[in-house]
Structures are given as structure tokens and as C-alpha cells.
Design a protein around this motif. Structure first.
Motif, mmCIF file in Angstrom:
data_model
loop_
_atom_site.group_PDB
_atom_site.id
_atom_site.type_symbol
_atom_site.label_atom_id
_atom_site.label_comp_id
_atom_site.label_asym_id
_atom_site.label_seq_id
_atom_site.Cartn_x
_atom_site.Cartn_y
_atom_site.Cartn_z
ATOM 1 N N ALA A 71 0.844 -1.209 0.000
ATOM 2 C CA ALA A 71 0.000 0.000 0.000
ATOM 3 C C ALA A 71 0.877 1.256 0.000
ATOM 4 O O ALA A 71 0.620 2.225 -0.725
ATOM 5 C CB ALA A 71 -0.924 -0.011 1.208
ATOM 6 N N LEU A 72 1.914 1.202 0.821
ATOM 7 C CA LEU A 72 2.807 2.358 0.941
ATOM 8 C C LEU A 72 3.477 2.660 -0.402
ATOM 9 O O LEU A 72 3.547 3.817 -0.851
ATOM 10 C CB LEU A 72 3.867 2.045 2.005
ATOM 11 C CG LEU A 72 4.574 3.211 2.633
ATOM 12 C CD1 LEU A 72 3.589 4.170 3.271
ATOM 13 C CD2 LEU A 72 5.552 2.717 3.709
ATOM 14 N N LYS A 73 3.934 1.605 -1.054
ATOM 15 C CA LYS A 73 4.608 1.746 -2.348
ATOM 16 C C LYS A 73 3.623 2.325 -3.380
ATOM 17 O O LYS A 73 3.960 3.254 -4.128
ATOM 18 C CB LYS A 73 5.101 0.349 -2.773
ATOM 19 C CG LYS A 73 5.792 0.281 -4.083
ATOM 20 C CD LYS A 73 7.274 0.174 -3.868
ATOM 21 C CE LYS A 73 7.937 0.279 -5.229
ATOM 22 N NZ LYS A 73 9.224 0.559 -5.318
ATOM 23 N N ILE A 74 2.399 1.791 -3.386
ATOM 24 C CA ILE A 74 1.404 2.268 -4.357
ATOM 25 C C ILE A 74 1.077 3.742 -4.086
ATOM 26 O O ILE A 74 0.946 4.541 -5.013
ATOM 27 C CB ILE A 74 0.122 1.398 -4.312
ATOM 28 C CG1 ILE A 74 0.444 0.019 -4.913
ATOM 29 C CG2 ILE A 74 -1.031 2.053 -5.086
ATOM 30 C CD1 ILE A 74 -0.638 -1.002 -4.754
ATOM 31 N N ASP A 102 -4.551 13.029 -7.115
ATOM 32 C CA ASP A 102 -4.894 14.167 -6.242
ATOM 33 C C ASP A 102 -5.142 13.785 -4.778
ATOM 34 O O ASP A 102 -4.941 14.586 -3.885
ATOM 35 C CB ASP A 102 -6.139 14.868 -6.791
ATOM 36 C CG ASP A 102 -5.867 15.448 -8.163
ATOM 37 O OD1 ASP A 102 -5.023 16.353 -8.249
ATOM 38 O OD2 ASP A 102 -6.462 14.973 -9.149
ATOM 39 N N ALA A 103 -5.648 12.570 -4.557
ATOM 40 C CA ALA A 103 -5.914 12.129 -3.185
ATOM 41 C C ALA A 103 -6.035 10.613 -3.205
ATOM 42 O O ALA A 103 -6.320 10.007 -4.239
ATOM 43 C CB ALA A 103 -7.196 12.747 -2.651
ATOM 44 N N ILE A 104 -5.843 10.028 -2.016
ATOM 45 C CA ILE A 104 -5.839 8.566 -1.963
ATOM 46 C C ILE A 104 -6.677 8.081 -0.775
ATOM 47 O O ILE A 104 -6.552 8.610 0.327
ATOM 48 C CB ILE A 104 -4.373 8.063 -1.892
ATOM 49 C CG1 ILE A 104 -4.292 6.558 -1.833
ATOM 50 C CG2 ILE A 104 -3.600 8.636 -0.744
ATOM 51 C CD1 ILE A 104 -2.884 6.052 -2.118
ATOM 52 N N THR A 105 -7.555 7.127 -1.039
ATOM 53 C CA THR A 105 -8.344 6.538 0.045
ATOM 54 C C THR A 105 -7.728 5.200 0.418
ATOM 55 O O THR A 105 -7.366 4.416 -0.454
ATOM 56 C CB THR A 105 -9.809 6.318 -0.395
ATOM 57 O OG1 THR A 105 -10.367 7.565 -0.755
ATOM 58 C CG2 THR A 105 -10.636 5.709 0.727
ATOM 59 N N VAL A 106 -7.592 4.973 1.719
ATOM 60 C CA VAL A 106 -6.978 3.730 2.185
ATOM 61 C C VAL A 106 -7.980 2.929 3.011
ATOM 62 O O VAL A 106 -8.473 3.402 4.041
ATOM 63 C CB VAL A 106 -5.729 4.033 3.061
ATOM 64 C CG1 VAL A 106 -5.058 2.727 3.474
ATOM 65 C CG2 VAL A 106 -4.748 4.938 2.333
ATOM 66 N N HIS A 107 -8.297 1.722 2.536
ATOM 67 C CA HIS A 107 -9.098 0.772 3.326
ATOM 68 C C HIS A 107 -8.114 -0.300 3.790
ATOM 69 O O HIS A 107 -7.779 -1.216 3.042
ATOM 70 C CB HIS A 107 -10.215 0.158 2.460
ATOM 71 C CG HIS A 107 -10.973 -0.909 3.182
ATOM 72 N ND1 HIS A 107 -11.639 -1.924 2.525
ATOM 73 C CD2 HIS A 107 -11.184 -1.123 4.506
ATOM 74 C CE1 HIS A 107 -12.216 -2.727 3.418
ATOM 75 N NE2 HIS A 107 -11.955 -2.259 4.619
ATOM 76 N N PRO A 108 -7.611 -0.175 5.033
ATOM 77 C CA PRO A 108 -6.499 -1.028 5.443
ATOM 78 C C PRO A 108 -6.895 -2.446 5.850
ATOM 79 O O PRO A 108 -6.736 -2.852 7.000
ATOM 80 C CB PRO A 108 -5.875 -0.255 6.607
ATOM 81 C CG PRO A 108 -6.989 0.560 7.159
ATOM 82 C CD PRO A 108 -7.974 0.796 6.059
ATOM 83 N N ARG A 109 -7.391 -3.199 4.900
ATOM 84 C CA ARG A 109 -7.610 -4.637 5.074
ATOM 85 C C ARG A 109 -6.891 -5.326 3.913
ATOM 86 O O ARG A 109 -6.827 -4.785 2.814
ATOM 87 C CB ARG A 109 -9.100 -4.994 5.009
ATOM 88 C CG ARG A 109 -9.847 -4.802 6.305
ATOM 89 C CD ARG A 109 -11.223 -5.481 6.215
ATOM 90 N NE ARG A 109 -11.893 -5.442 7.496
ATOM 91 C CZ ARG A 109 -12.682 -4.445 7.892
ATOM 92 N NH1 ARG A 109 -12.903 -3.428 7.110
ATOM 93 N NH2 ARG A 109 -13.259 -4.478 9.075
ATOM 94 N N THR A 110 -6.403 -6.546 4.152
ATOM 95 C CA THR A 110 -5.722 -7.266 3.073
ATOM 96 C C THR A 110 -6.761 -7.837 2.114
ATOM 97 O O THR A 110 -7.950 -7.914 2.441
ATOM 98 C CB THR A 110 -4.883 -8.433 3.639
ATOM 99 O OG1 THR A 110 -5.777 -9.328 4.304
ATOM 100 C CG2 THR A 110 -3.816 -7.956 4.593
ATOM 101 N N ALA A 111 -6.264 -8.285 0.962
ATOM 102 C CA ALA A 111 -7.165 -8.869 -0.037
ATOM 103 C C ALA A 111 -7.882 -10.087 0.531
ATOM 104 O O ALA A 111 -9.087 -10.258 0.330
ATOM 105 C CB ALA A 111 -6.362 -9.243 -1.275
ATOM 106 N N THR A 112 -7.152 -10.925 1.255
ATOM 107 C CA THR A 112 -7.778 -12.156 1.763
ATOM 108 C C THR A 112 -8.737 -11.887 2.926
ATOM 109 O O THR A 112 -9.620 -12.681 3.197
ATOM 110 C CB THR A 112 -6.716 -13.176 2.235
ATOM 111 O OG1 THR A 112 -5.760 -12.481 3.014
ATOM 112 C CG2 THR A 112 -6.051 -13.876 1.071
#
Ligand SMILES: Cc1cc2nc3c(=O)[nH]c(=O)nc-3n(C[C@H](O)[C@H](O)[C@H](O)COP(=O)(O)O)c2cc1C
Length: 186
Positions: free
Chosen positions: A16-19, A29-39
Motif C-alpha cells: 500500500a505504501l509503495k502504491i 490528487d488524493a488517496i483513500t486507504v481501506h487497510p484490510r488485506t485482499a484475503t
């Protein structure tokens, strides 16, 4: 242009950090983070610390997302992560009032709750709009679970949730809503 990302394939948050860094370099312009893994899907807890890590790494606005259940959680997330904005997902489905409740909190006002009759009005409207938009068959299939989200905390809500699992037409759904409305009023 804004983007929305999850944690990645593992829980480290490195992906996520790299992306986020690549996105910023690309002019996002802005980034939304939903901090759950794919699995994880929607299970487990969202790791809010990753929102803070990304906020501390990029300079574009960061919008936090995940596990906002009530209005108070918005302020909690902002305090814990320093995020610039908050995105509300599932909580808004049964409680579309959550947005005005957040505004009340921000303005130091008491959080207000809709009276039951307003909830039933909105449920009926949601049902009607869904039938119009998705067609009766698909909408009713969705309503079997979603109407239940509107009655959280009301008397006999589990009985209502159980009863609507079997609805098959819009008319059925309206009858169940009406019956439940009478039950809560008595
Ligand atoms: C019914 C439903 C539909 C969703 N559709 C999308 C979608 O189209 N795009 C997306 O990025 N996230 C979608 N999500 C995920 C939410 O935007 C959000 O990231 C997730 O539910 C976590 O936030 P919450 O804990 O506040 O629900 C969906 C979630 C639900 C429950």
C-alpha cells in the motif's frame, strides 16, 4: 483523480505504501486507504495504523476508510491517524443519517437519531427505488438482508430480520414493513 487502495496481499502494508508513493508521483490528487488485506475481505479489523503511516509518507490528502460504525468513530479515526477525510461504507446503508450525525459532532452539537416513523419511510423509499433501478427480482433478493440494517436497535428487530428472509415480491416486502411498523408502535 483519486484512487482507493487496500493493504495489499499481506498485512505488512509495504505494498500500500509503495502504491501510495507511485500514485503521488503520477499526479494522483488524493488517496483513500481501506487497510484490510485482499484475503481479509470484510472480516477482521481494519488496521488504522496503516492510514497514519501513509499520511506521514505522502503529501497528497489521505482519506481513511474501514470500520466506521458510528459518527464518533470519524473523529476517532481522524485523531488516531491524522487523515484529511473519512470515507463511510457499510454504516451508511442502514443509517444514512450518519453523515448529518458527523456534522453535528463536528459542530459540537448533540447527535440526533431519527424517530422510527422516519426510518420506515426511508426503508420504503429505498425498497421502491431499488425495485425501479434493479428490477423486482434482483432488488428483492438484496432487500432480504438490507432492510434489516435499518432496524438495528429497534424492538423485535431480529424477528423482522428473520421474516424478511423469505420475501419474494415488492408487495411482500411492503406488508412486512407495515406489520413490523405496527409491532414497534404497540
Ligand atoms: C455493498 C458494498 C459495495 C461496495 N462497493 C465498492 C465499490 O464498488 N468500490 C470500492 O472501492 N469499494 C466498495 N465497497 C467497499 C467500501 O467502499 C469500503 O471500502 C468497505 O466497506 C470498508 O469500509 P466500512 O468498514 O466503512 O464499510 C463496497 C462495500 C459494500 C458493503
Amino acid at each position: 483523480m483519486t484512487i482507493k487502495i487496500r493493504t495489499g496481499w499481506n498485512s505488512s502494508g509495504d505494498q500500500a505504501l509503495k502504491i501510495a508513493e507511485i500514485a503521488q508521483a503520477c499526479g494522483v490528487d488524493a488517496i483513500t486507504v481501506h487497510p484490510r488485506t485482499a484475503t481479509q475481505g470484510f472480516r477482521g479489523k481494519a488496521d488504522w495504523s496503516l492510514i497514519a503511516t501513509i499520511k506521514n509518507t505522502v503529501s497528497i490528502p489521505v482519506i481513511g476508510n474501514g470500520d466506521i460504525v458510528r459518527a464518533e468513530d470519524v473523529l476517532k479515526m481522524q485523531n488516531q491517524t491524522g487523515c484529511d477525510g473519512v470515507m463511510i461504507g457499510r454504516a451508511a446503508i442502514g443509517n444514512p443519517w450518519i453523515f448529518s450525525q458527523v456534522l453535528e459532532l463536528i459542530r459540537d452539537k448533540k447527535v440526533s437519531f431519527p424517530d422510527p416513523s422516519r426510518r420506515f419511510e426511508i426503508m420504503t423509499q429505498y425498497l421502491r427505488f431499488s425495485v425501479k433501478y434493479f428490477g423486482e427480482k434482483r432488488a428483492i433478493w438484496m432487500m432480504r438482508s438490507r432492510l434489516g440494517w435499518f432496524v438495528k436497535g429497534l424492538r423485535y428487530s431480529s424477528r423482522f430480520r428473520e421474516s424478511i428472509k423469505l420475501i419474494s415480491t415488492e408487495k411482500d416486502a411492503l406488508i412486512h414493513i407495515e406489520q413490523y411498523k405496527k409491532m414497534t408502535a404497540s
